[in-house]
Design a protein around this motif. Structure first.
Motif, PDB file in Angstrom:
ATOM      1  N   PHE A   1      21.966  38.710  22.328  1.00  0.00           N
ATOM      2  CA  PHE A   1      20.901  38.297  23.247  1.00  0.00           C
ATOM      3  C   PHE A   1      19.504  38.273  22.618  1.00  0.00           C
ATOM      4  O   PHE A   1      18.512  38.221  23.343  1.00  0.00           O
ATOM      5  CB  PHE A   1      20.911  39.193  24.497  1.00  0.00           C
ATOM      6  CG  PHE A   1      22.233  39.152  25.233  1.00  0.00           C
ATOM      7  CD1 PHE A   1      22.782  37.941  25.626  1.00  0.00           C
ATOM      8  CD2 PHE A   1      22.928  40.325  25.508  1.00  0.00           C
ATOM      9  CE1 PHE A   1      24.000  37.893  26.286  1.00  0.00           C
ATOM     10  CE2 PHE A   1      24.152  40.284  26.176  1.00  0.00           C
ATOM     11  CZ  PHE A   1      24.687  39.070  26.567  1.00  0.00           C
ATOM     12  N   HIS A   2      19.401  38.289  21.303  1.00  0.00           N
ATOM     13  CA  HIS A   2      18.082  38.081  20.687  1.00  0.00           C
ATOM     14  C   HIS A   2      17.657  36.629  20.905  1.00  0.00           C
ATOM     15  O   HIS A   2      18.482  35.712  20.910  1.00  0.00           O
ATOM     16  CB  HIS A   2      18.122  38.418  19.191  1.00  0.00           C
ATOM     17  CG  HIS A   2      18.159  39.893  18.922  1.00  0.00           C
ATOM     18  ND1 HIS A   2      18.639  40.433  17.751  1.00  0.00           N
ATOM     19  CD2 HIS A   2      17.769  40.945  19.697  1.00  0.00           C
ATOM     20  CE1 HIS A   2      18.530  41.760  17.815  1.00  0.00           C
ATOM     21  NE2 HIS A   2      18.018  42.090  18.986  1.00  0.00           N
ATOM     22  N   GLY A   3      16.315  36.451  21.047  1.00  0.00           N
ATOM     23  CA  GLY A   3      15.799  35.133  21.419  1.00  0.00           C
ATOM     24  C   GLY A   3      16.154  34.023  20.450  1.00  0.00           C
ATOM     25  O   GLY A   3      16.297  32.867  20.851  1.00  0.00           O
ATOM     26  N   ASP A   4      16.316  34.363  19.163  1.00  0.00           N
ATOM     27  CA  ASP A   4      16.622  33.308  18.182  1.00  0.00           C
ATOM     28  C   ASP A   4      18.085  32.892  18.202  1.00  0.00           C
ATOM     29  O   ASP A   4      18.494  32.014  17.435  1.00  0.00           O
ATOM     30  CB  ASP A   4      16.176  33.728  16.768  1.00  0.00           C
ATOM     31  CG  ASP A   4      16.830  35.009  16.271  1.00  0.00           C
ATOM     32  OD1 ASP A   4      16.909  35.988  17.053  1.00  0.00           O
ATOM     33  OD2 ASP A   4      17.268  35.046  15.102  1.00  0.00           O
ATOM     34  N   HIS A   5      18.875  33.500  19.126  1.00  0.00           N
ATOM     35  CA  HIS A   5      20.287  33.104  19.277  1.00  0.00           C
ATOM     36  C   HIS A   5      20.632  32.719  20.721  1.00  0.00           C
ATOM     37  O   HIS A   5      21.671  32.128  20.968  1.00  0.00           O
ATOM     38  CB  HIS A   5      21.209  34.251  18.835  1.00  0.00           C
ATOM     39  CG  HIS A   5      21.044  34.605  17.394  1.00  0.00           C
ATOM     40  ND1 HIS A   5      21.943  34.235  16.421  1.00  0.00           N
ATOM     41  CD2 HIS A   5      20.037  35.258  16.768  1.00  0.00           C
ATOM     42  CE1 HIS A   5      21.511  34.660  15.242  1.00  0.00           C
ATOM     43  NE2 HIS A   5      20.351  35.286  15.428  1.00  0.00           N
ATOM     44  N   PHE A   6      19.745  33.067  21.651  1.00  0.00           N
ATOM     45  CA  PHE A   6      20.117  33.031  23.072  1.00  0.00           C
ATOM     46  C   PHE A   6      19.083  32.313  23.937  1.00  0.00           C
ATOM     47  O   PHE A   6      19.424  31.717  24.958  1.00  0.00           O
ATOM     48  CB  PHE A   6      20.280  34.496  23.530  1.00  0.00           C
ATOM     49  CG  PHE A   6      20.568  34.720  24.984  1.00  0.00           C
ATOM     50  CD1 PHE A   6      21.726  34.220  25.558  1.00  0.00           C
ATOM     51  CD2 PHE A   6      19.700  35.462  25.768  1.00  0.00           C
ATOM     52  CE1 PHE A   6      22.006  34.456  26.904  1.00  0.00           C
ATOM     53  CE2 PHE A   6      19.967  35.703  27.101  1.00  0.00           C
ATOM     54  CZ  PHE A   6      21.127  35.196  27.670  1.00  0.00           C
TER      55      PHE A   6
ATOM     56  N   VAL B   1      27.288  45.047  13.683  1.00  0.00           N
ATOM     57  CA  VAL B   1      26.297  46.145  13.712  1.00  0.00           C
ATOM     58  C   VAL B   1      24.902  45.573  13.504  1.00  0.00           C
ATOM     59  O   VAL B   1      24.570  45.072  12.428  1.00  0.00           O
ATOM     60  CB  VAL B   1      26.626  47.169  12.590  1.00  0.00           C
ATOM     61  CG1 VAL B   1      25.626  48.316  12.628  1.00  0.00           C
ATOM     62  CG2 VAL B   1      28.050  47.677  12.732  1.00  0.00           C
ATOM     63  N   HIS B   2      24.074  45.630  14.562  1.00  0.00           N
ATOM     64  CA  HIS B   2      22.779  44.926  14.489  1.00  0.00           C
ATOM     65  C   HIS B   2      21.704  45.660  15.286  1.00  0.00           C
ATOM     66  O   HIS B   2      20.828  45.039  15.890  1.00  0.00           O
ATOM     67  CB  HIS B   2      23.012  43.489  14.980  1.00  0.00           C
ATOM     68  CG  HIS B   2      21.842  42.564  14.864  1.00  0.00           C
ATOM     69  ND1 HIS B   2      21.093  42.441  13.723  1.00  0.00           N
ATOM     70  CD2 HIS B   2      21.294  41.689  15.754  1.00  0.00           C
ATOM     71  CE1 HIS B   2      20.140  41.549  13.922  1.00  0.00           C
ATOM     72  NE2 HIS B   2      20.229  41.086  15.150  1.00  0.00           N
ATOM     73  N   GLY B   3      21.788  47.004  15.320  1.00  0.00           N
ATOM     74  CA  GLY B   3      20.698  47.776  15.917  1.00  0.00           C
ATOM     75  C   GLY B   3      20.977  48.233  17.325  1.00  0.00           C
ATOM     76  O   GLY B   3      22.127  48.278  17.774  1.00  0.00           O
TER      77      GLY B   3
ATOM     78  N   GLY C   1      27.425  36.222  12.895  1.00  0.00           N
ATOM     79  CA  GLY C   1      26.305  36.607  13.755  1.00  0.00           C
ATOM     80  C   GLY C   1      25.290  37.354  12.896  1.00  0.00           C
ATOM     81  O   GLY C   1      25.294  37.246  11.669  1.00  0.00           O
ATOM     82  N   ASP C   2      24.401  38.100  13.545  1.00  0.00           N
ATOM     83  CA  ASP C   2      23.462  38.958  12.815  1.00  0.00           C
ATOM     84  C   ASP C   2      24.115  40.323  12.678  1.00  0.00           C
ATOM     85  O   ASP C   2      24.494  40.936  13.683  1.00  0.00           O
ATOM     86  CB  ASP C   2      22.156  39.128  13.604  1.00  0.00           C
ATOM     87  CG  ASP C   2      21.261  37.900  13.562  1.00  0.00           C
ATOM     88  OD1 ASP C   2      21.619  36.905  12.905  1.00  0.00           O
ATOM     89  OD2 ASP C   2      20.185  37.943  14.197  1.00  0.00           O
ATOM     90  N   THR C   3      24.221  40.814  11.441  1.00  0.00           N
ATOM     91  CA  THR C   3      24.855  42.126  11.263  1.00  0.00           C
ATOM     92  C   THR C   3      24.572  42.695   9.883  1.00  0.00           C
ATOM     93  O   THR C   3      24.380  41.938   8.938  1.00  0.00           O
ATOM     94  CB  THR C   3      26.385  42.035  11.460  1.00  0.00           C
ATOM     95  OG1 THR C   3      26.981  43.334  11.351  1.00  0.00           O
ATOM     96  CG2 THR C   3      27.048  41.111  10.442  1.00  0.00           C
TER      97      THR C   3
HETATM   98 ZN   LIG Z   1      19.530  39.277  16.051  1.00  0.00          ZN
END
Ligand SMILES: [Zn+2]
Ligand SMILES: [Zn+2]
Length: 244
Positions: free
Chosen positions: A61-66, A141-143, A165-167
């Motif tokens: 759900f980060h803005g640069d993906h969602f 794993v992304h925070g 994804g971001d990880t």
């Molecule tokens: Zn992200």
């Protein structure tokens, strides 16, 4: 099958690139992977027919993906889309989509769509089929905030496309991408290890066990972009098409 990198940038527009959005198409398949904030102008710039997209898969759900979804959904409404659309992403997506719609366009989340919109929550390591597209999400794993975080293994038309994804590095990336026809991997940093993101050198250490048929790097920071000349792997660019 082919993927078009509609946007392959990070959250900060490094290199002037659009936020993450990949358009995957085949004989019967037409879907997006992620829909970052800039995705609607990026899709329009490439002349991609939005009304033919059946499915949008979201990794987190980060803005640069969602955050491109409110723009895309309103555009669909105003351009009189009739084709059903499925949006599938991490658990909580129904509430998160409502929140981002209200934050960006007040009262838009209650609008009755002219088209059938299904919002589907994906559970980690449970495969789901959407028409001919079979999706297996893996936890990554992304925070602490913006999750749950998923990487995706997607099978369609006898091909496999996998996306980290971001990880940061996690062992789930091995089953996620093992033997994939196309592995789209985050390479945020060149060699520096940072929390929550993957560096190219870490990825390279694990490539033999993943053994993808093709690899494309994405989500690159300025650090990584400034060292692209030293990189022998294919690195995404906005608008680039890769057949797999
Ligand atoms: Zn992200
Ligand atoms: Zn990102």
């Amino acid at each position: 099958m082919q993927v078009r990198f509609v946007g392959c940038g990070d959250a900060f527009g490094s290199g002037g690139r659009y936020n993450t959005c990949f358009h995957v198409t085949g004989a019967q398949t037409n879907f997006l992977i992620d829909c970052g904030a800039s995705s609607l102008p990026a899709l329009k710039r490439l002349g991609i027919a939005r009304e033919e997209i059946d499915l949008i898969l979201i990794t987190h759900f980060h803005g640069d993906h969602f955050a491109g979804l409110p723009f895309l959904l309103l555009d669909a409404q105003f351009s009189r889309r009739t084709r059903p659309l499925v949006v599938a992403g991490p658990q909580g997506i129904e509430a998160r989509l409502k929140q981002v719609m209200e934050a960006l366009f007040e009262r838009s989340s209650g609008t009755r769509q002219r088209f059938e919109l299904s919002v589907v929550a994906l559970a980690p390591e449970e495969s789901r089929s959407f028409g001919d597209v079979r999706v297996t999400p893996y936890p990554v794993v992304h925070g602490e905030s913006g999750g749950p975080f998923l990487g995706l293994r997607i099978e369609a038309e006898s091909r496999v496309v996998a996306y980290t994804g971001d990880t940061e590095w996690t062992e789930t990336l091995i089953p996620l991408a093992h033997g994939a026809d196309l592995f789209i991997a985050e390479a945020y940093m060149y060699e520096k290890i940072v929390k929550n993101h993957l560096s190219l050198k870490t990825l390279e250490q694990h490539l033999p066990e993943i053994s993808p048929k093709r690899l494309v790097l994405t989500h690159m920071s300025d650090d990584m972009l400034s060292r692209l000349e030293q990189v022998t792997h294919l690195a995404a660019e906005d608008g680039m098409v890769v057949a797999f």
